[in-house]
Design a protein around this motif. Structure first.
Motif, short mmCIF file in Angstrom:
data_model
loop_
_atom_site.label_atom_id
_atom_site.label_comp_id
_atom_site.label_asym_id
_atom_site.label_seq_id
_atom_site.Cartn_x
_atom_site.Cartn_y
_atom_site.Cartn_z
N THR A 151 82.04 30.96 1.51
CA THR A 151 82.40 31.42 0.17
C THR A 151 83.88 31.78 0.12
O THR A 151 84.57 31.46 -0.86
N ASP A 152 84.38 32.40 1.17
CA ASP A 152 85.80 32.73 1.24
C ASP A 152 86.64 31.46 1.28
O ASP A 152 87.69 31.39 0.65
N LYS A 172 86.71 30.03 -2.15
CA LYS A 172 87.53 30.84 -3.05
C LYS A 172 89.02 30.63 -2.81
O LYS A 172 89.81 30.55 -3.76
N TYR A 193 79.18 24.52 -2.82
CA TYR A 193 78.91 25.33 -1.65
C TYR A 193 77.57 26.02 -1.80
O TYR A 193 77.12 26.32 -2.92
N VAL A 245 75.01 29.13 -0.12
CA VAL A 245 74.88 30.34 0.69
C VAL A 245 73.41 30.57 0.99
O VAL A 245 72.57 30.56 0.08
N LYS A 267 83.18 36.89 -5.23
CA LYS A 267 83.80 35.65 -4.77
C LYS A 267 82.87 34.46 -4.96
O LYS A 267 83.31 33.36 -5.33
N PHE A 268 81.59 34.67 -4.69
CA PHE A 268 80.61 33.59 -4.86
C PHE A 268 80.60 33.08 -6.30
O PHE A 268 80.52 31.87 -6.55
N LYS A 310 77.43 25.87 -7.23
CA LYS A 310 76.99 27.03 -6.46
C LYS A 310 75.49 27.02 -6.27
O LYS A 310 74.74 26.84 -7.23
N TYR A 355 74.84 29.89 -11.51
CA TYR A 355 74.61 29.24 -10.22
C TYR A 355 73.13 28.89 -10.14
O TYR A 355 72.31 29.33 -10.95
#
Length: 412
Positions: free
Chosen positions: A215-216, A219, A230, A232, A324-325, A332, A355
């Motif tokens: 996620t970082d 971003k 992306y 998660v 951030k997500f 997403k 998302y």
């Protein structure tokens, strides 16, 4: 607060109503179609809570510790026998770099994409390894044969080695920006190693800690427009921060040594840390190393990664994750083992359609290991929804008028 509780209950009921009926645990034709089924449902398919977003979940006391062994072929008689990475990936890579007075050899597994297929880049959780995505990687390519998968071991994990260039011992650096930088390096260096003129389209996938890392990366945009989407896996900011409170207890109760790799695999299955026998047999061996001069010769196998050393970085990993997500560019996807993991910010955003959410209630914390086929299906769908190559844009009005005028002129 009460209103939000009612809203969440309504949401959960609506989501679960759309889910297909639970199938027997590890007895699905699509879940282990390559290797055969190895275990059956023990009667409780509900999700256990994430006792850790850093490593493994703490087995729920309500879960049975032993699974019923299903009948398998002669090649699968030993349910604790290790499986090789080569059954799941086509190559392994060793990517060297010198940075911050360290010499790092990043170790990765890859099956390159073919034609214009995408590259799924996976990042595991703390204490795990790139092979936690091995079974899922196989399932992705069953659905999307042109897809590539790059699964690497984070620093101080698996077969990735970190040595001080000066010879002085240094404490491990697990800062989020450091791990994010490692992802970018591995992807770019893989491009060089594989001789790609440009990067293929990328789908970032991260489990637990890996979810915070990818996620970082999404971003900060350092992989550019090649990142289509992306995903998660089983970590959200609120529940991760709550789970950190129980990590010390979990680490104190987890075995520190094993007599053999087989016994380590067996412990992961019996404790339901990993609920898929095939995945455990390929991923667990990469988590351990044999001591050269063991203090206990009867149990020479110890963990490669000292999870206690990651403790100073736990909050750094997860604070601000939800924001951030939601703010990073790209498609997403959040895959959870239970809706109880949703925090307020993500719950509201999901209702607003910001998302995609998928729930696997029969999986534990390691959703990609417990349910590799279903996880793979969700990931391929994520790619297809965001694949620029498949987009067919409507023609411009000017082009339509010009074409009609040309057609009219020809007819006259």
């Amino acid at each position: 607060m009460d209103n939000m509780s009612d809203l969440q209950k309504s949401f959960v009921k609506a989501r679960l109503a759309k889910l297909p009926p639970d199938l027997p645990f590890l007895n699905e034709s699509d879940e282990n179609s390559k290797f055969g089924s190895t275990a059956e449902e023990d009667g409780d398919s509900s999700s256990t809570s994430s006792a850790s977003s850093n490593a493994t979940i703490m087995p729920s006391p309500s879960k049975g510790l032993f699974f019923k062994q299903a009948s398998t072929g002669s090649s699968r008689k030993d349910p604790s026998k290790s499986l090789s990475w080569s059954e799941f990936y086509s190559q392994e890579l060793f990517l060297e770099e010198d940075v911050d007075d360290l010499h790092i050899v990043h170790h990765a597994y890859i099956t390159p994409p073919s034609k214009s297929g995408p590259l799924f880049v996976t990042h595991h959780g703390a204490g795990s390894s790139g092979l936690s995505f091995a079974a899922c990687a196989t399932e992705i390519r069953k659905i999307l044969p042109d897809a590539g998968i790059l699964s690497f071991d984070a620093r101080h994990h698996g077969s990735t080695t970190v040595q001080s260039s000066s010879g002085e011992a240094k404490a491990p650096n697990y800062k989020l920006d450091t791990l994010s930088r490692d992802v970018v390096f591995v992807v770019r260096e893989t491009q060089v190693k594989m001789g790609w003129q440009e990067l293929p389209d990328i789908v970032l996938v991260g489990h637990s800690l890996g979810g915070a890392v990818i996620t970082d990366v999404a971003k900060n945009g350092k992989l550019g427009s090649k990142v289509l989407a992306y995903a998660v896996l089983d970590v959200v900011e609120g529940s991760a921060m709550d789970a950190l409170q129980s990590m010390d207890t979990y680490l104190s109760t987890r075995p520190t040594k094993f007599a053999s790799l087989s016994s380590a695999i067996d412990w992961h299955i019996r404790s339901r840390t990993i609920r898929n026998n095939i995945s455990a047999r390929v991923s667990v061996p990469s988590l351990l190393k044999e001591e050269e001069d063991p203090s206990d010769p009867s149990r020479p196998w110890v963990w490669r990664t000292n999870l206690a050393e990651t403790k100073p970085f736990w909050e750094d990993w997860f604070i601000g994750l939800s924001r951030k997500f939601l703010e990073a560019k790209g498609g997403k996807l959040l895959i959870l083992a239970g809706t109880d993991r949703l925090d307020k910010e993500l719950l509201i955003a999901q209702m607003q359609g910001k998302y995609s959410l998928q729930v696997l209630p029969s999986a534990g914390h390691f959703v990609q290991e417990d349910q590799p086929a279903k996880t793979a299906g969700f990931l391929v769908d994520l790619f297809k929804r965001n694949d620029r190559g498949s987009l067919v844009l409507p023609p411009k009005v000017g082009d339509i008028l010009a074409a009609r005028a040309m057609e009219k002129g020809v007819n006259q």
